[in-house]
Design an enzyme around this catalytic site. Structure first.
Site, PDB file in Angstrom:
ATOM      1  N   SER A  35       0.827  -1.198   0.000  1.00 36.36           N
ATOM      2  CA  SER A  35       0.000   0.000   0.000  1.00 36.36           C
ATOM      3  C   SER A  35       0.863   1.251   0.000  1.00 36.36           C
ATOM      4  CB  SER A  35      -0.907   0.007   1.233  1.00 36.36           C
ATOM      5  OG  SER A  35      -1.797  -1.078   1.219  1.00 36.36           O
ATOM      6  N   GLY A  48      -2.133  -0.262  -3.785  1.00 41.47           N
ATOM      7  CA  GLY A  48      -0.916   0.550  -3.715  1.00 41.47           C
ATOM      8  C   GLY A  48      -1.108   1.986  -4.137  1.00 41.47           C
ATOM      9  N   SER A  96      -7.638  -0.815  -5.885  1.00 40.70           N
ATOM     10  CA  SER A  96      -7.337   0.445  -5.195  1.00 40.70           C
ATOM     11  C   SER A  96      -8.422   0.764  -4.172  1.00 40.70           C
ATOM     12  CB  SER A  96      -7.217   1.574  -6.222  1.00 40.70           C
ATOM     13  OG  SER A  96      -6.243   1.264  -7.196  1.00 40.70           O
ATOM     14  N   ARG A 101      -7.921   1.983  -0.686  1.00 42.27           N
ATOM     15  CA  ARG A 101      -7.654   3.184   0.105  1.00 42.27           C
ATOM     16  C   ARG A 101      -7.997   4.443  -0.686  1.00 42.27           C
ATOM     17  NH1 ARG A 101      -3.832   3.665   4.319  1.00 42.27           N
ATOM     18  NH2 ARG A 101      -3.034   1.610   3.744  1.00 42.27           N
ATOM     19  N   CYS A 145      -9.249   4.388  29.680  1.00 43.61           N
ATOM     20  CA  CYS A 145      -8.329   4.362  30.823  1.00 43.61           C
ATOM     21  C   CYS A 145      -7.021   3.719  30.381  1.00 43.61           C
ATOM     22  CB  CYS A 145      -8.948   3.589  31.977  1.00 43.61           C
ATOM     23  SG  CYS A 145     -10.496   4.276  32.567  1.00 43.61           S
TER      24      CYS A 145
END
Length: 738
Positions: A325, A362, A412, A414, A564
């Site tokens: 990527s 990528g 593709s 992303r 927490c």
């Protein structure tokens, strides 16, 4: 600096004037002033250069507030760098969403703050009464991303005389949300856009969604496979879905051959090649000869031979590879594509019926707007440059080998989904380190009660101030503080003295310009649930206020979440910054009647939702889908879903909320007595029931379910509207008094 003159004078009076009466024990806070007043004292000391240990300020506070404008905020947060063409700042200082990218007309821009108000305002004010945090999806942006990717490849193919076409697939692992996947299939059906699956549930959802897509759309089956996975893929082929089983491991071929014969279904097979080309960044671990997936050249040759022996060599039609990527440059991209094209041509020569070269994922996005080739969060190219590099590399090799140009496929994810989703959350309070504002004239009296070594550090500090040695001042101030801490632990210094010494040291830091206090903004969010990549791999996302951008942000802050856990904070931001320019909270913050302060995390539409956990049992955010509309506000909310309730996240960890409620109800009947009106049990039980059905995040005190039930005499309203219940269940365990 002039502020330290009084420091030196006071020290001299303490050190050398024996006529001063000995002070009594320190009995409280001395007369106070602030550092700004001390700067007015006359001093023989020259004004020092900026303290060398502190970098030059980049804070927006250096600019006159009267000169501030939305364009300055745009530049400060580099919105034009990472957000174009989808995000900008409008004239009112709010983030504007441009749903159609650069083709968005002025009247089509969507004011993001108005969307948040619509989602979060109570129903009696025309809102949807959803609790934050909130994910806002823009399907129009998703559509524009798909069309832009397709257009970039279409242009590269036409301009270079490429003799085949491009058809992409969306890897559903990036975001498996039903409506995201369905939108992609719908928007991409006109240009044969398909899906990629890497597991059995992903394959099932891809099969279902593609029934409504183009008949030519590819269904690429990646990932580790067992007999059931391969059987599902073969059944998909039987259902006239254009399914390709990609071999990730050599052993999978035997299963494919065996299952295809048992089911009498002829498969279409692809192989994933391990290329020598390697992406060296964080996301390149899947590339190279030692990558997790794929076949070496030797293994590919064995696959070809076995298929030939089985009479199935014609089934081998696709070559797949993935070099990681966020590929940073088109040089690296072209190198990998060129190597893969050589393998593709060799498979043609060996007799395979090759048709498709799948270049994998990528295609990167620029998270920080730097256009850098040396960063995991940036890329140095645009969509058209990416497409041109791919087409050119494949065309060059195939022409040289006299091989017919293959269909080009990419995965593709992303680049398709990142921009369409925005995470909105609130800063509910802010804190910073603060110490007593101590009058410099009282310094000698403060240190009188300290041990001799501490008083010696104070005298050295005073002398360094007289000489203008400001770094030495910091050194002795730190030594003074540390010795006082040790004495406090031993019991020889009381808490008032310790606080006063802190005030002295803080005064010194401020006076010489070494103090740059960073505030901590407490946000109604779980980093682990909503931004897991920041915690897990240090991935940075653009985070900015979504409003008040016509005002100068005078503070700098880090963000601390509700969990927490010490890792539940965001203290690294794009641009290499360790703090974020922010505004003062209005009033007492978001939950105490003051103005609400909204922040947005952008470019997080890929992976974050799928990776999110339930740390501290904080569930996911509420979600709304917003489409561009010709109405008065330029948008319409087409879907609204509350986030998971407390009961929902308890079930994830195998608890049974209904049984838990019954346990508490029996306990209440045993220990809680009814009031004069017989209402105590009913009111408290209704509050408990409502708590199980509310989201785990903070709500305004006026929305407390126990207050609500008391005001309604033990009743609360349970709607049949799914938007009112995160669980969508009919029963709300309503307990009403008789």
């Amino acid at each position: 600096m002039p502020a330290l003159a009084c420091f030196g004078d006071a020290a001299a009076a303490f050190a050398w004037d024996s006529s001063l009466p000995a002070p009594g024990p320190f009995s409280g806070v001395p007369p106070t002033t602030n550092a700004a007043a001390a700067f007015a004292w006359d001093s023989p000391l020259p004004a020092p250069d900026p303290f060398s240990g502190v970098p030059p300020t980049t804070n927006a506070a250096a600019v006159d507030s009267s000169l501030w404008s939305p364009s300055r905020s745009d530049a400060l947060y580099n919105i034009g760098g990472w957000g174009a063409p989808y995000f900008g700042v409008n004239s009112t200082g709010n983030i504007a969403v441009r749903p159609h990218g650069s083709a968005t007309l002025p009247h089509q821009e969507i004011d993001l703050l108005k969307v948040v108000k619509k989602a979060s305002d109570p129903k009696f004010n025309g809102g949807l009464d959803l609790q934050l945090p909130l994910i806002i999806r823009f399907p129009d942006v998703l559509k524009n991303r798909l069309e832009s990717l397709q257009s970039a490849f279409d242009f590269a193919i036409q301009s270079q005389g490429y003799e085949s076409h491009y058809q992409g697939v969306y890897p559903v692992k990036c975001n498996q949300d039903r409506f995201v996947v369905e939108d992609i299939v719908k928007f991409g059906s006109g240009f044969r856009f398909g899906l990629e699956a890497g597991s059995k549930p992903e394959l099932l959802l891809a099969m279902s969604c593609l029934c409504k897509g183009s008949s030519e759309a590819l269904l690429v089956c990646n990932g580790f496979k067992d007999a059931e996975y391969i059987s599902l893929a073969l059944v998909a082929r039987k259902l006239a879905l254009n399914t390709v089983i990609v071999l990730e491991q050599e052993e999978e071929l035997d299963l494919v051959i065996d299952m295809s014969r048992k089911l009498a279904i002829r498969p279409v097979i692809g192989v994933r090649a391990k290329l020598r080309t390697k992406h060296s960044g964080h996301f390149g671990s899947t590339s190279g000869e030692k990558g997790k997936f794929g076949l070496t050249t030797t293994q590919i040759l064995r696959v070809v031979k076995k298929l030939e022996q089985s009479g199935m060599l014609d089934c081998l039609q696709l070559l797949h590879f993935h070099i990681g990527s966020q590929i940073p440059t088109t040089v690296l991209l072209a190198d990998g594509v060129g190597e893969a094209a050589q393998i593709y041509c060799e498979l043609v020569r060996l007799g395979a019926s090759m048709k498709v070269i799948d270049i994998g994922g990528g295609l990167g996005i620029d998270y920080d707007g730097s256009k850098s080739a040396d960063s995991d969060i940036s890329v140095s190219y645009e969509l058209d440059e990416y497409a041109a590099a791919v087409v050119q590399a494949v065309r060059f090799v195939c022409n040289r080998k006299s091989v017919k140009h293959p269909v080009i496929c990419s995965e593709s994810g992303r680049a398709i989904v990142s921009h369409h989703s925005i995470l909105i959350f609130e800063a509910v309070s802010a804190s910073s380190y603060s110490s007593l504002a101590v009058n410099p004239l009282s310094f000698p009296y403060i240190v009188e009660g300290l041990a001799e070594d501490a008083r010696g550090d104070y005298r050295n500090l005073s002398a360094a101030a007289d000489r203008g040695e400001y770094e030495t001042c910091l050194l002795y101030a730190d030594k003074l503080k540390q010795k006082c801490v040790e004495q406090f632990k031993e019991g020889s210094v009381d808490i008032e003295q310790l606080a006063a010494v802190d005030g002295i040291c803080d005064f010194v830091s401020k006076a010489i310009g070494a103090s740059d206090p960073i505030r901590t903004y407490h946000v109604n969010l779980s980093v682990f649930t909503s931004i897991p990549d920041f915690w897990g791999i240090g991935q940075l996302f653009p985070i900015i206020p979504i409003h008040r951008l016509d005002q100068r942000p005078e503070m700098r802050g880090i963000l601390s979440d509700l969990t927490c856990d010490s890792d539940g904070k965001i203290d690294k931001f794009i641009g290499g910054e360790s703090s974020l320019p922010l505004h003062e909270l209005e009033g007492d913050g978001g939950f105490s009647g003051g103005g609400r302060y909204y922040l947005g995390m952008f470019l997080g539409g890929a992976y974050e939702e799928a990776l999110g956990a339930v740390h501290n049992l904080f569930g996911g955010p509420s979600v709304v889908r917003v489409s561009q509309s010709d109405g008065p506000h330029s948008f319409a909310v087409t879907r609204a879903v509350p986030g998971p309730s407390c009961g929902d996240v308890l079930r994830v960890m195998q608890h049974e909320p209904e049984l838990m409620f019954e346990t508490l109800r029996h306990r209440m009947e045993e220990f809680v007595h009814e009031d004069d009106h017989g209402m105590a049990n009913a009111s408290l039980l209704n509050g408990l029931a409502r708590s199980f059905h509310n989201m785990p995040y903070l709500v305004a005190s006026s929305s407390c379910c126990f207050d609500a039930v008391n005001n309604s005499h033990g009743y609360y309203y349970c709607s049949d509207d799914p938007a009112d219940s995160a669980s969508g269940e009919d029963d709300q365990w309503t307990y009403c008094c008789a």
